[in-house]
Motif scaffolding. Structure first.
Motif, PDB file in Angstrom:
ATOM      1  N   ASP A 232      -5.009   3.822  -1.416  1.00  0.00           N
ATOM      2  CA  ASP A 232      -4.469   4.858  -0.531  1.00  0.00           C
ATOM      3  C   ASP A 232      -5.639   5.618   0.104  1.00  0.00           C
ATOM      4  O   ASP A 232      -5.871   6.784  -0.185  1.00  0.00           O
ATOM      5  CB  ASP A 232      -3.565   5.798  -1.327  1.00  0.00           C
ATOM      6  CG  ASP A 232      -2.758   6.731  -0.431  1.00  0.00           C
ATOM      7  OD1 ASP A 232      -2.939   6.671   0.798  1.00  0.00           O
ATOM      8  OD2 ASP A 232      -1.954   7.506  -0.967  1.00  0.00           O
TER       9      ASP A 232
ATOM     10  N   THR B 127       0.836  -1.202   0.000  1.00  0.00           N
ATOM     11  CA  THR B 127       0.000   0.000   0.000  1.00  0.00           C
ATOM     12  C   THR B 127       0.869   1.249   0.000  1.00  0.00           C
ATOM     13  O   THR B 127       2.004   1.236   0.490  1.00  0.00           O
ATOM     14  CB  THR B 127      -0.917   0.043   1.238  1.00  0.00           C
ATOM     15  OG1 THR B 127      -0.120   0.279   2.416  1.00  0.00           O
ATOM     16  CG2 THR B 127      -1.678  -1.264   1.402  1.00  0.00           C
TER      17      THR B 127
ATOM     18  N   SER C 230     -11.138  -1.062  -0.197  1.00  0.00           N
ATOM     19  CA  SER C 230     -10.152  -1.094   0.885  1.00  0.00           C
ATOM     20  C   SER C 230     -10.778  -1.606   2.175  1.00  0.00           C
ATOM     21  O   SER C 230     -10.233  -2.492   2.851  1.00  0.00           O
ATOM     22  CB  SER C 230      -9.567   0.309   1.106  1.00  0.00           C
ATOM     23  OG  SER C 230      -8.983   0.819  -0.080  1.00  0.00           O
TER      24      SER C 230
END
Length: 776
Positions: free
Chosen positions: A348, A298, A372
């Motif tokens: 992100d 990541t 995510s």
């Protein structure tokens, strides 16, 4: 002269007068336009066509422009060149405007305040720093507005400028704001030589009111600096952010203090010499320790790993916590691989949260956030069996967000458009009113066909057509041959060569429904999306905490992956103040070797019989590699990493100093010898008995006897006054006699094998001094 300009041009000039230091992007329809000097500058820097337009009373003014939907790319170019851009938008509906549409600057984009994904480097922080001199102290406040990280530090004493510059080098700010009144030749020189891409802004503090109110309004009381100067620096930082971004800063909610006593201090010279996060060639990642151990999945983890390298730990217990977690992943490869697979699906979202907070997030951002957060339950399931304290804490602090995942899944289509105003991003079934509007809009073609059939039957005109164009809207078209059959309720709209076009009240009503539905769809979708974004804002602080936990987990797994791939071992972290490494290897050099095997070496540094190692031997034999290797392995051990060795015992050091290689600084009038002497002076001034010092060929930049005298004096000063663990490489064989006069000074050399006229360097560091030079 003002009267010579058109109202629009005068409006531009009025707004530009308030922003003389920024390039003004002035919104006109679908373009951002620039005029006068801004146009000339932008056309040159962006390589776009410079034209001119009527400014009023025969006045022609320079003009250039860029499409608003592609503005980010152009802004990125200007920001990268060190410019600031002021975005001026229409702030009222043109339909209701009386006279010229009112426009205002809604934000100022600077290198330190960029938020657009295309303007940021994915794997690096983008810091904005403020410097304030208060009394005898220098105060620093810094923020990465894209992630919400915010810190402060105070530097005082005789080394305050050096310490400040070292911290700036680690932060690598994109923009440095100097509060008016601060002037330092050393800071200016540092910016020119080490931070060439950093934009420097002077902040006029005369316009600032109640600067001390801002920190207290923004941060928790327990996080606020107790130092008045640092408190002011944080206030100026917040003021500058509000002045430029002109938006909510709620995502900047944690303020942390940088305390050098908590970390192994690695100054800017050492960071550069050891090529820890940047290489000396072009400042990139290639060929650095960072590149070797970076297996993060990541962007959040990558940024944190870089920070771990720049801020290694001193506290033994904290180091061991990291080691324990790395070891668990080393011995449990299935667990490591499972989590790596899940982390590969994590975007992100630390930066996505910021874009949500400031209103820049689009539907694609929300889908990335959904993907995510959807990985969290699986990560928690795998971590639930973790035995070590750090991993258990991570598992506890990662909170599943099923409600957010479900909400976004229900609301947002799988492949939404980029712009929120394009429509087509909300799923069917999410909102009943929207579904009805979609039904009306999507069925319009069928409804037109039905209307056409009905009109043909009622009029008896078989060639009658119902059509649409953007200028006239919906119409009924009848050829001239059937003109007599046109009903009385048809209203003529347009005459063509072979036909007449008509409208009816019913058709006009139908048109209003269809076109109104399409506009209503876009507006309603935008409204629903904004409501969704507002709901997520409430969760931002909790989600930021999860992002930080994911970053730590990613770093730990990255270091465990490096340990497995490269055969690293866990060093024993000891309080004995010694460094003992068996068969240590240089982590970067060994990865660069293709056909040769790296020759490992031992070292034992302590404060009893080997405090200072004097290393002699010819050039190219491996002295510098060996010394750098010791420094890098010590740093790796203190960041919690495993290291390339057979076994090791590391006593944490407080600082690592290096003086290696020959370089000058002609820009500031310093020769190679002067640079060397200044660096050595700083090392002798700042090192302690707990430091690790690496010195390579001290005294080389002057005559032989002067250089030898300097080298001898440095060794004796370190041994007698500082008593730091030291590696000292030299060509002066005469210095080997120091071992006879000072206990704790030991001689080592590079093993060499001679075969007739051939000389073979064995790359082994062995006890004893070199007996001769080979002229290499």
């Amino acid at each position: 002269m003002a009267a010579n300009y058109t109202p629009m041009m005068q409006q531009y000039r009025d707004i530009k007068s308030k922003h003389p230091n920024e390039i003004l992007f002035f919104r006109l329809g679908d373009f951002y336009e620039m005029f006068f000097a801004d146009a000339e500058l932008a056309s040159r820097e962006l390589e776009i066509t410079l034209t001119a337009r009527d400014g009023g009373q025969s006045t022609r003014v320079p003009m250039c422009g860029v499409p608003y939907h592609a503005a980010d790319n152009y802004i990125a170019k200007l920001i990268s060149k060190g410019y600031k851009v002021a975005i001026c938008e229409q702030v009222e509906d043109p339909k209701s405007a009386k006279g010229i549409v009112r426009r205002e600057v809604i934000k100022i984009i600077t290198p330190g305040t960029v938020l657009s994904e295309s303007l940021l480097t994915k794997n690096s922080n983008n810091f904005l720093a403020v410097l304030l001199e208060d009394g005898q102290a220098l105060n620093l406040a810094a923020v990465d507005i894209s992630t919400g990280e915010c810190l402060w530090a105070t530097f005082s004493g005789t080394n305050k400028l050096t310490d400040l510059c070292d911290q700036l080098f680690r932060l690598m700010p994109a923009e440095l704001v100097l509060v008016e009144g601060l002037s330092s030749e050393e800071i200016s020189t540092f910016l020119q030589t080490r931070l060439q891409n950093c934009l420097c802004t002077i902040l006029d503090n005369t316009e600032i009111i109640d600067i001390n109110q801002l920190p207290a309004e923004h941060f928790k009381t327990e996080d606020l600096p107790d130092d008045p100067g640092a408190f002011k620096a944080v206030g100026y930082l917040l003021y500058y952010l509000h002045k430029t971004l002109r938006t909510d800063l709620s995502h900047v909610n944690r303020l942390t203090k940088y305390n050098s006593a908590d970390y192994l201090v690695v100054d800017s010279t050492t960071l550069r010499n050891l090529e820890i996060t940047q290489n000396m060639r072009d400042g990139g990642k290639k060929g650095t320790l960072f590149q070797v151990i970076d297996f993060t999945k990541t962007a959040m983890g990558t940024r944190l790993l870089k920070r771990w390298l720049e801020f290694p730990l001193i506290n033994i217990n904290k180091i061991i916590l990291r080691q324990d977690s790395i070891e668990e992943f080393v011995v449990r490869p299935a667990m490591r691989q499972e989590i790596q697979e899940k982390l590969a699906n994590v975007y992100d979202f630390e930066r996505i949260l910021t874009r949500i907070e400031v209103g820049l997030a689009n539907a694609r951002d929300l889908n990335a956030l959904k993907a995510s957060l959807a990985s969290l339950p699986d990560i928690k399931t795998v971590l639930s069996s973790a035995k070590t304290s750090l991993l258990s804490d991570i598992n506890f602090n990662i909170i599943a967000q099923n409600d957010i995942v479900d909400l976004i899944e229900k609301a947002i289509v799988d492949n939404p458009p980029i712009s929120v105003r394009d429509g087509g991003m909300i799923k069917c079934g999410y909102n009943a009113e929207l579904d009805q509007l979609h039904q009306l809009a999507y069925n319009s073609k069928k409804m037109v066909q039905e209307l056409e059939i009905a009109e043909r039957e009622s009029t008896g005109i078989r060639s009658l057509k119902v059509g649409y164009n953007k200028i006239f809207g919906y119409y009924i078209e009848v050829t001239h041959t059937h003109a007599e059959a046109v009903p009385i309720n048809y209203i003529r709209k347009q005459t063509l060569a072979n036909a007449e076009r008509f409208i009816t009240p019913e058709l006009k009503e139908f048109e209003g429904k269809i076109l109104g539905a399409q506009e209503r769809i876009i507006n309603l979708e935008a409204q629903l999306f904004l409501e969704l974004r507002e709901f997520l804002k409430v969760k931002i602080q909790e989600l930021q905490g999860i992002a930080r936990q994911i970053a730590v987990l990613d770093c730990v797994i990255s270091l465990s992956e490096a340990a497995i791939r490269y055969n690293y071992v866990r060093p024993n972290i000891s309080s004995d103040r010694k460094i003992v490494i068996k068969d240590g290897r240089h982590p970067v050099v060994e990865r660069l070797l293709v056909n040769d095997m790296f020759v490992p070496n031992d070292i034992e540094l302590n404060h009893v019989d080997c405090e200072v190692m004097v290393i002699t031997g010819p050039n190219m034999a491996g002295k510098s590699t060996y010394m750098r290797q010791v420094a890098l392995l010590t740093l790796m051990a203190q960041m919690g990493s495993f290291i390339p060795a057979r076994e090791a015992v590391i006593g944490p050091v407080d600082r690592i100093f290096t003086r290696v290689g020959a370089s000058d600084d002609l820009a500031t009038g310093q020769s190679t010898f002067m640079v060397e002497m200044n660096e050595v002076a700083q090392i002798l001034k700042n090192s302690t008995a707990n430091s690790l010092i690496i010195l390579d060929e001290i005294g080389r930049g002057t005559s032989t006897f002067d250089g030898m005298s300097i080298a001898r004096a440095v060794i004796e000063y370190i041994k007698q006054r500082i008593q730091a663990k030291t590696l000292f490489a030299t060509h002066y064989h005469e210095l080997t006699e120091l071992a006879e006069h000072h206990s704790g000074v030991s001689n080592y050399s590079v093993a060499v094998k001679e075969r007739g006229k051939d000389v073979v360097f064995l790359r082994r560091i062995v006890p004893g001094g070199a007996d001769k030079s080979y002229g290499i």
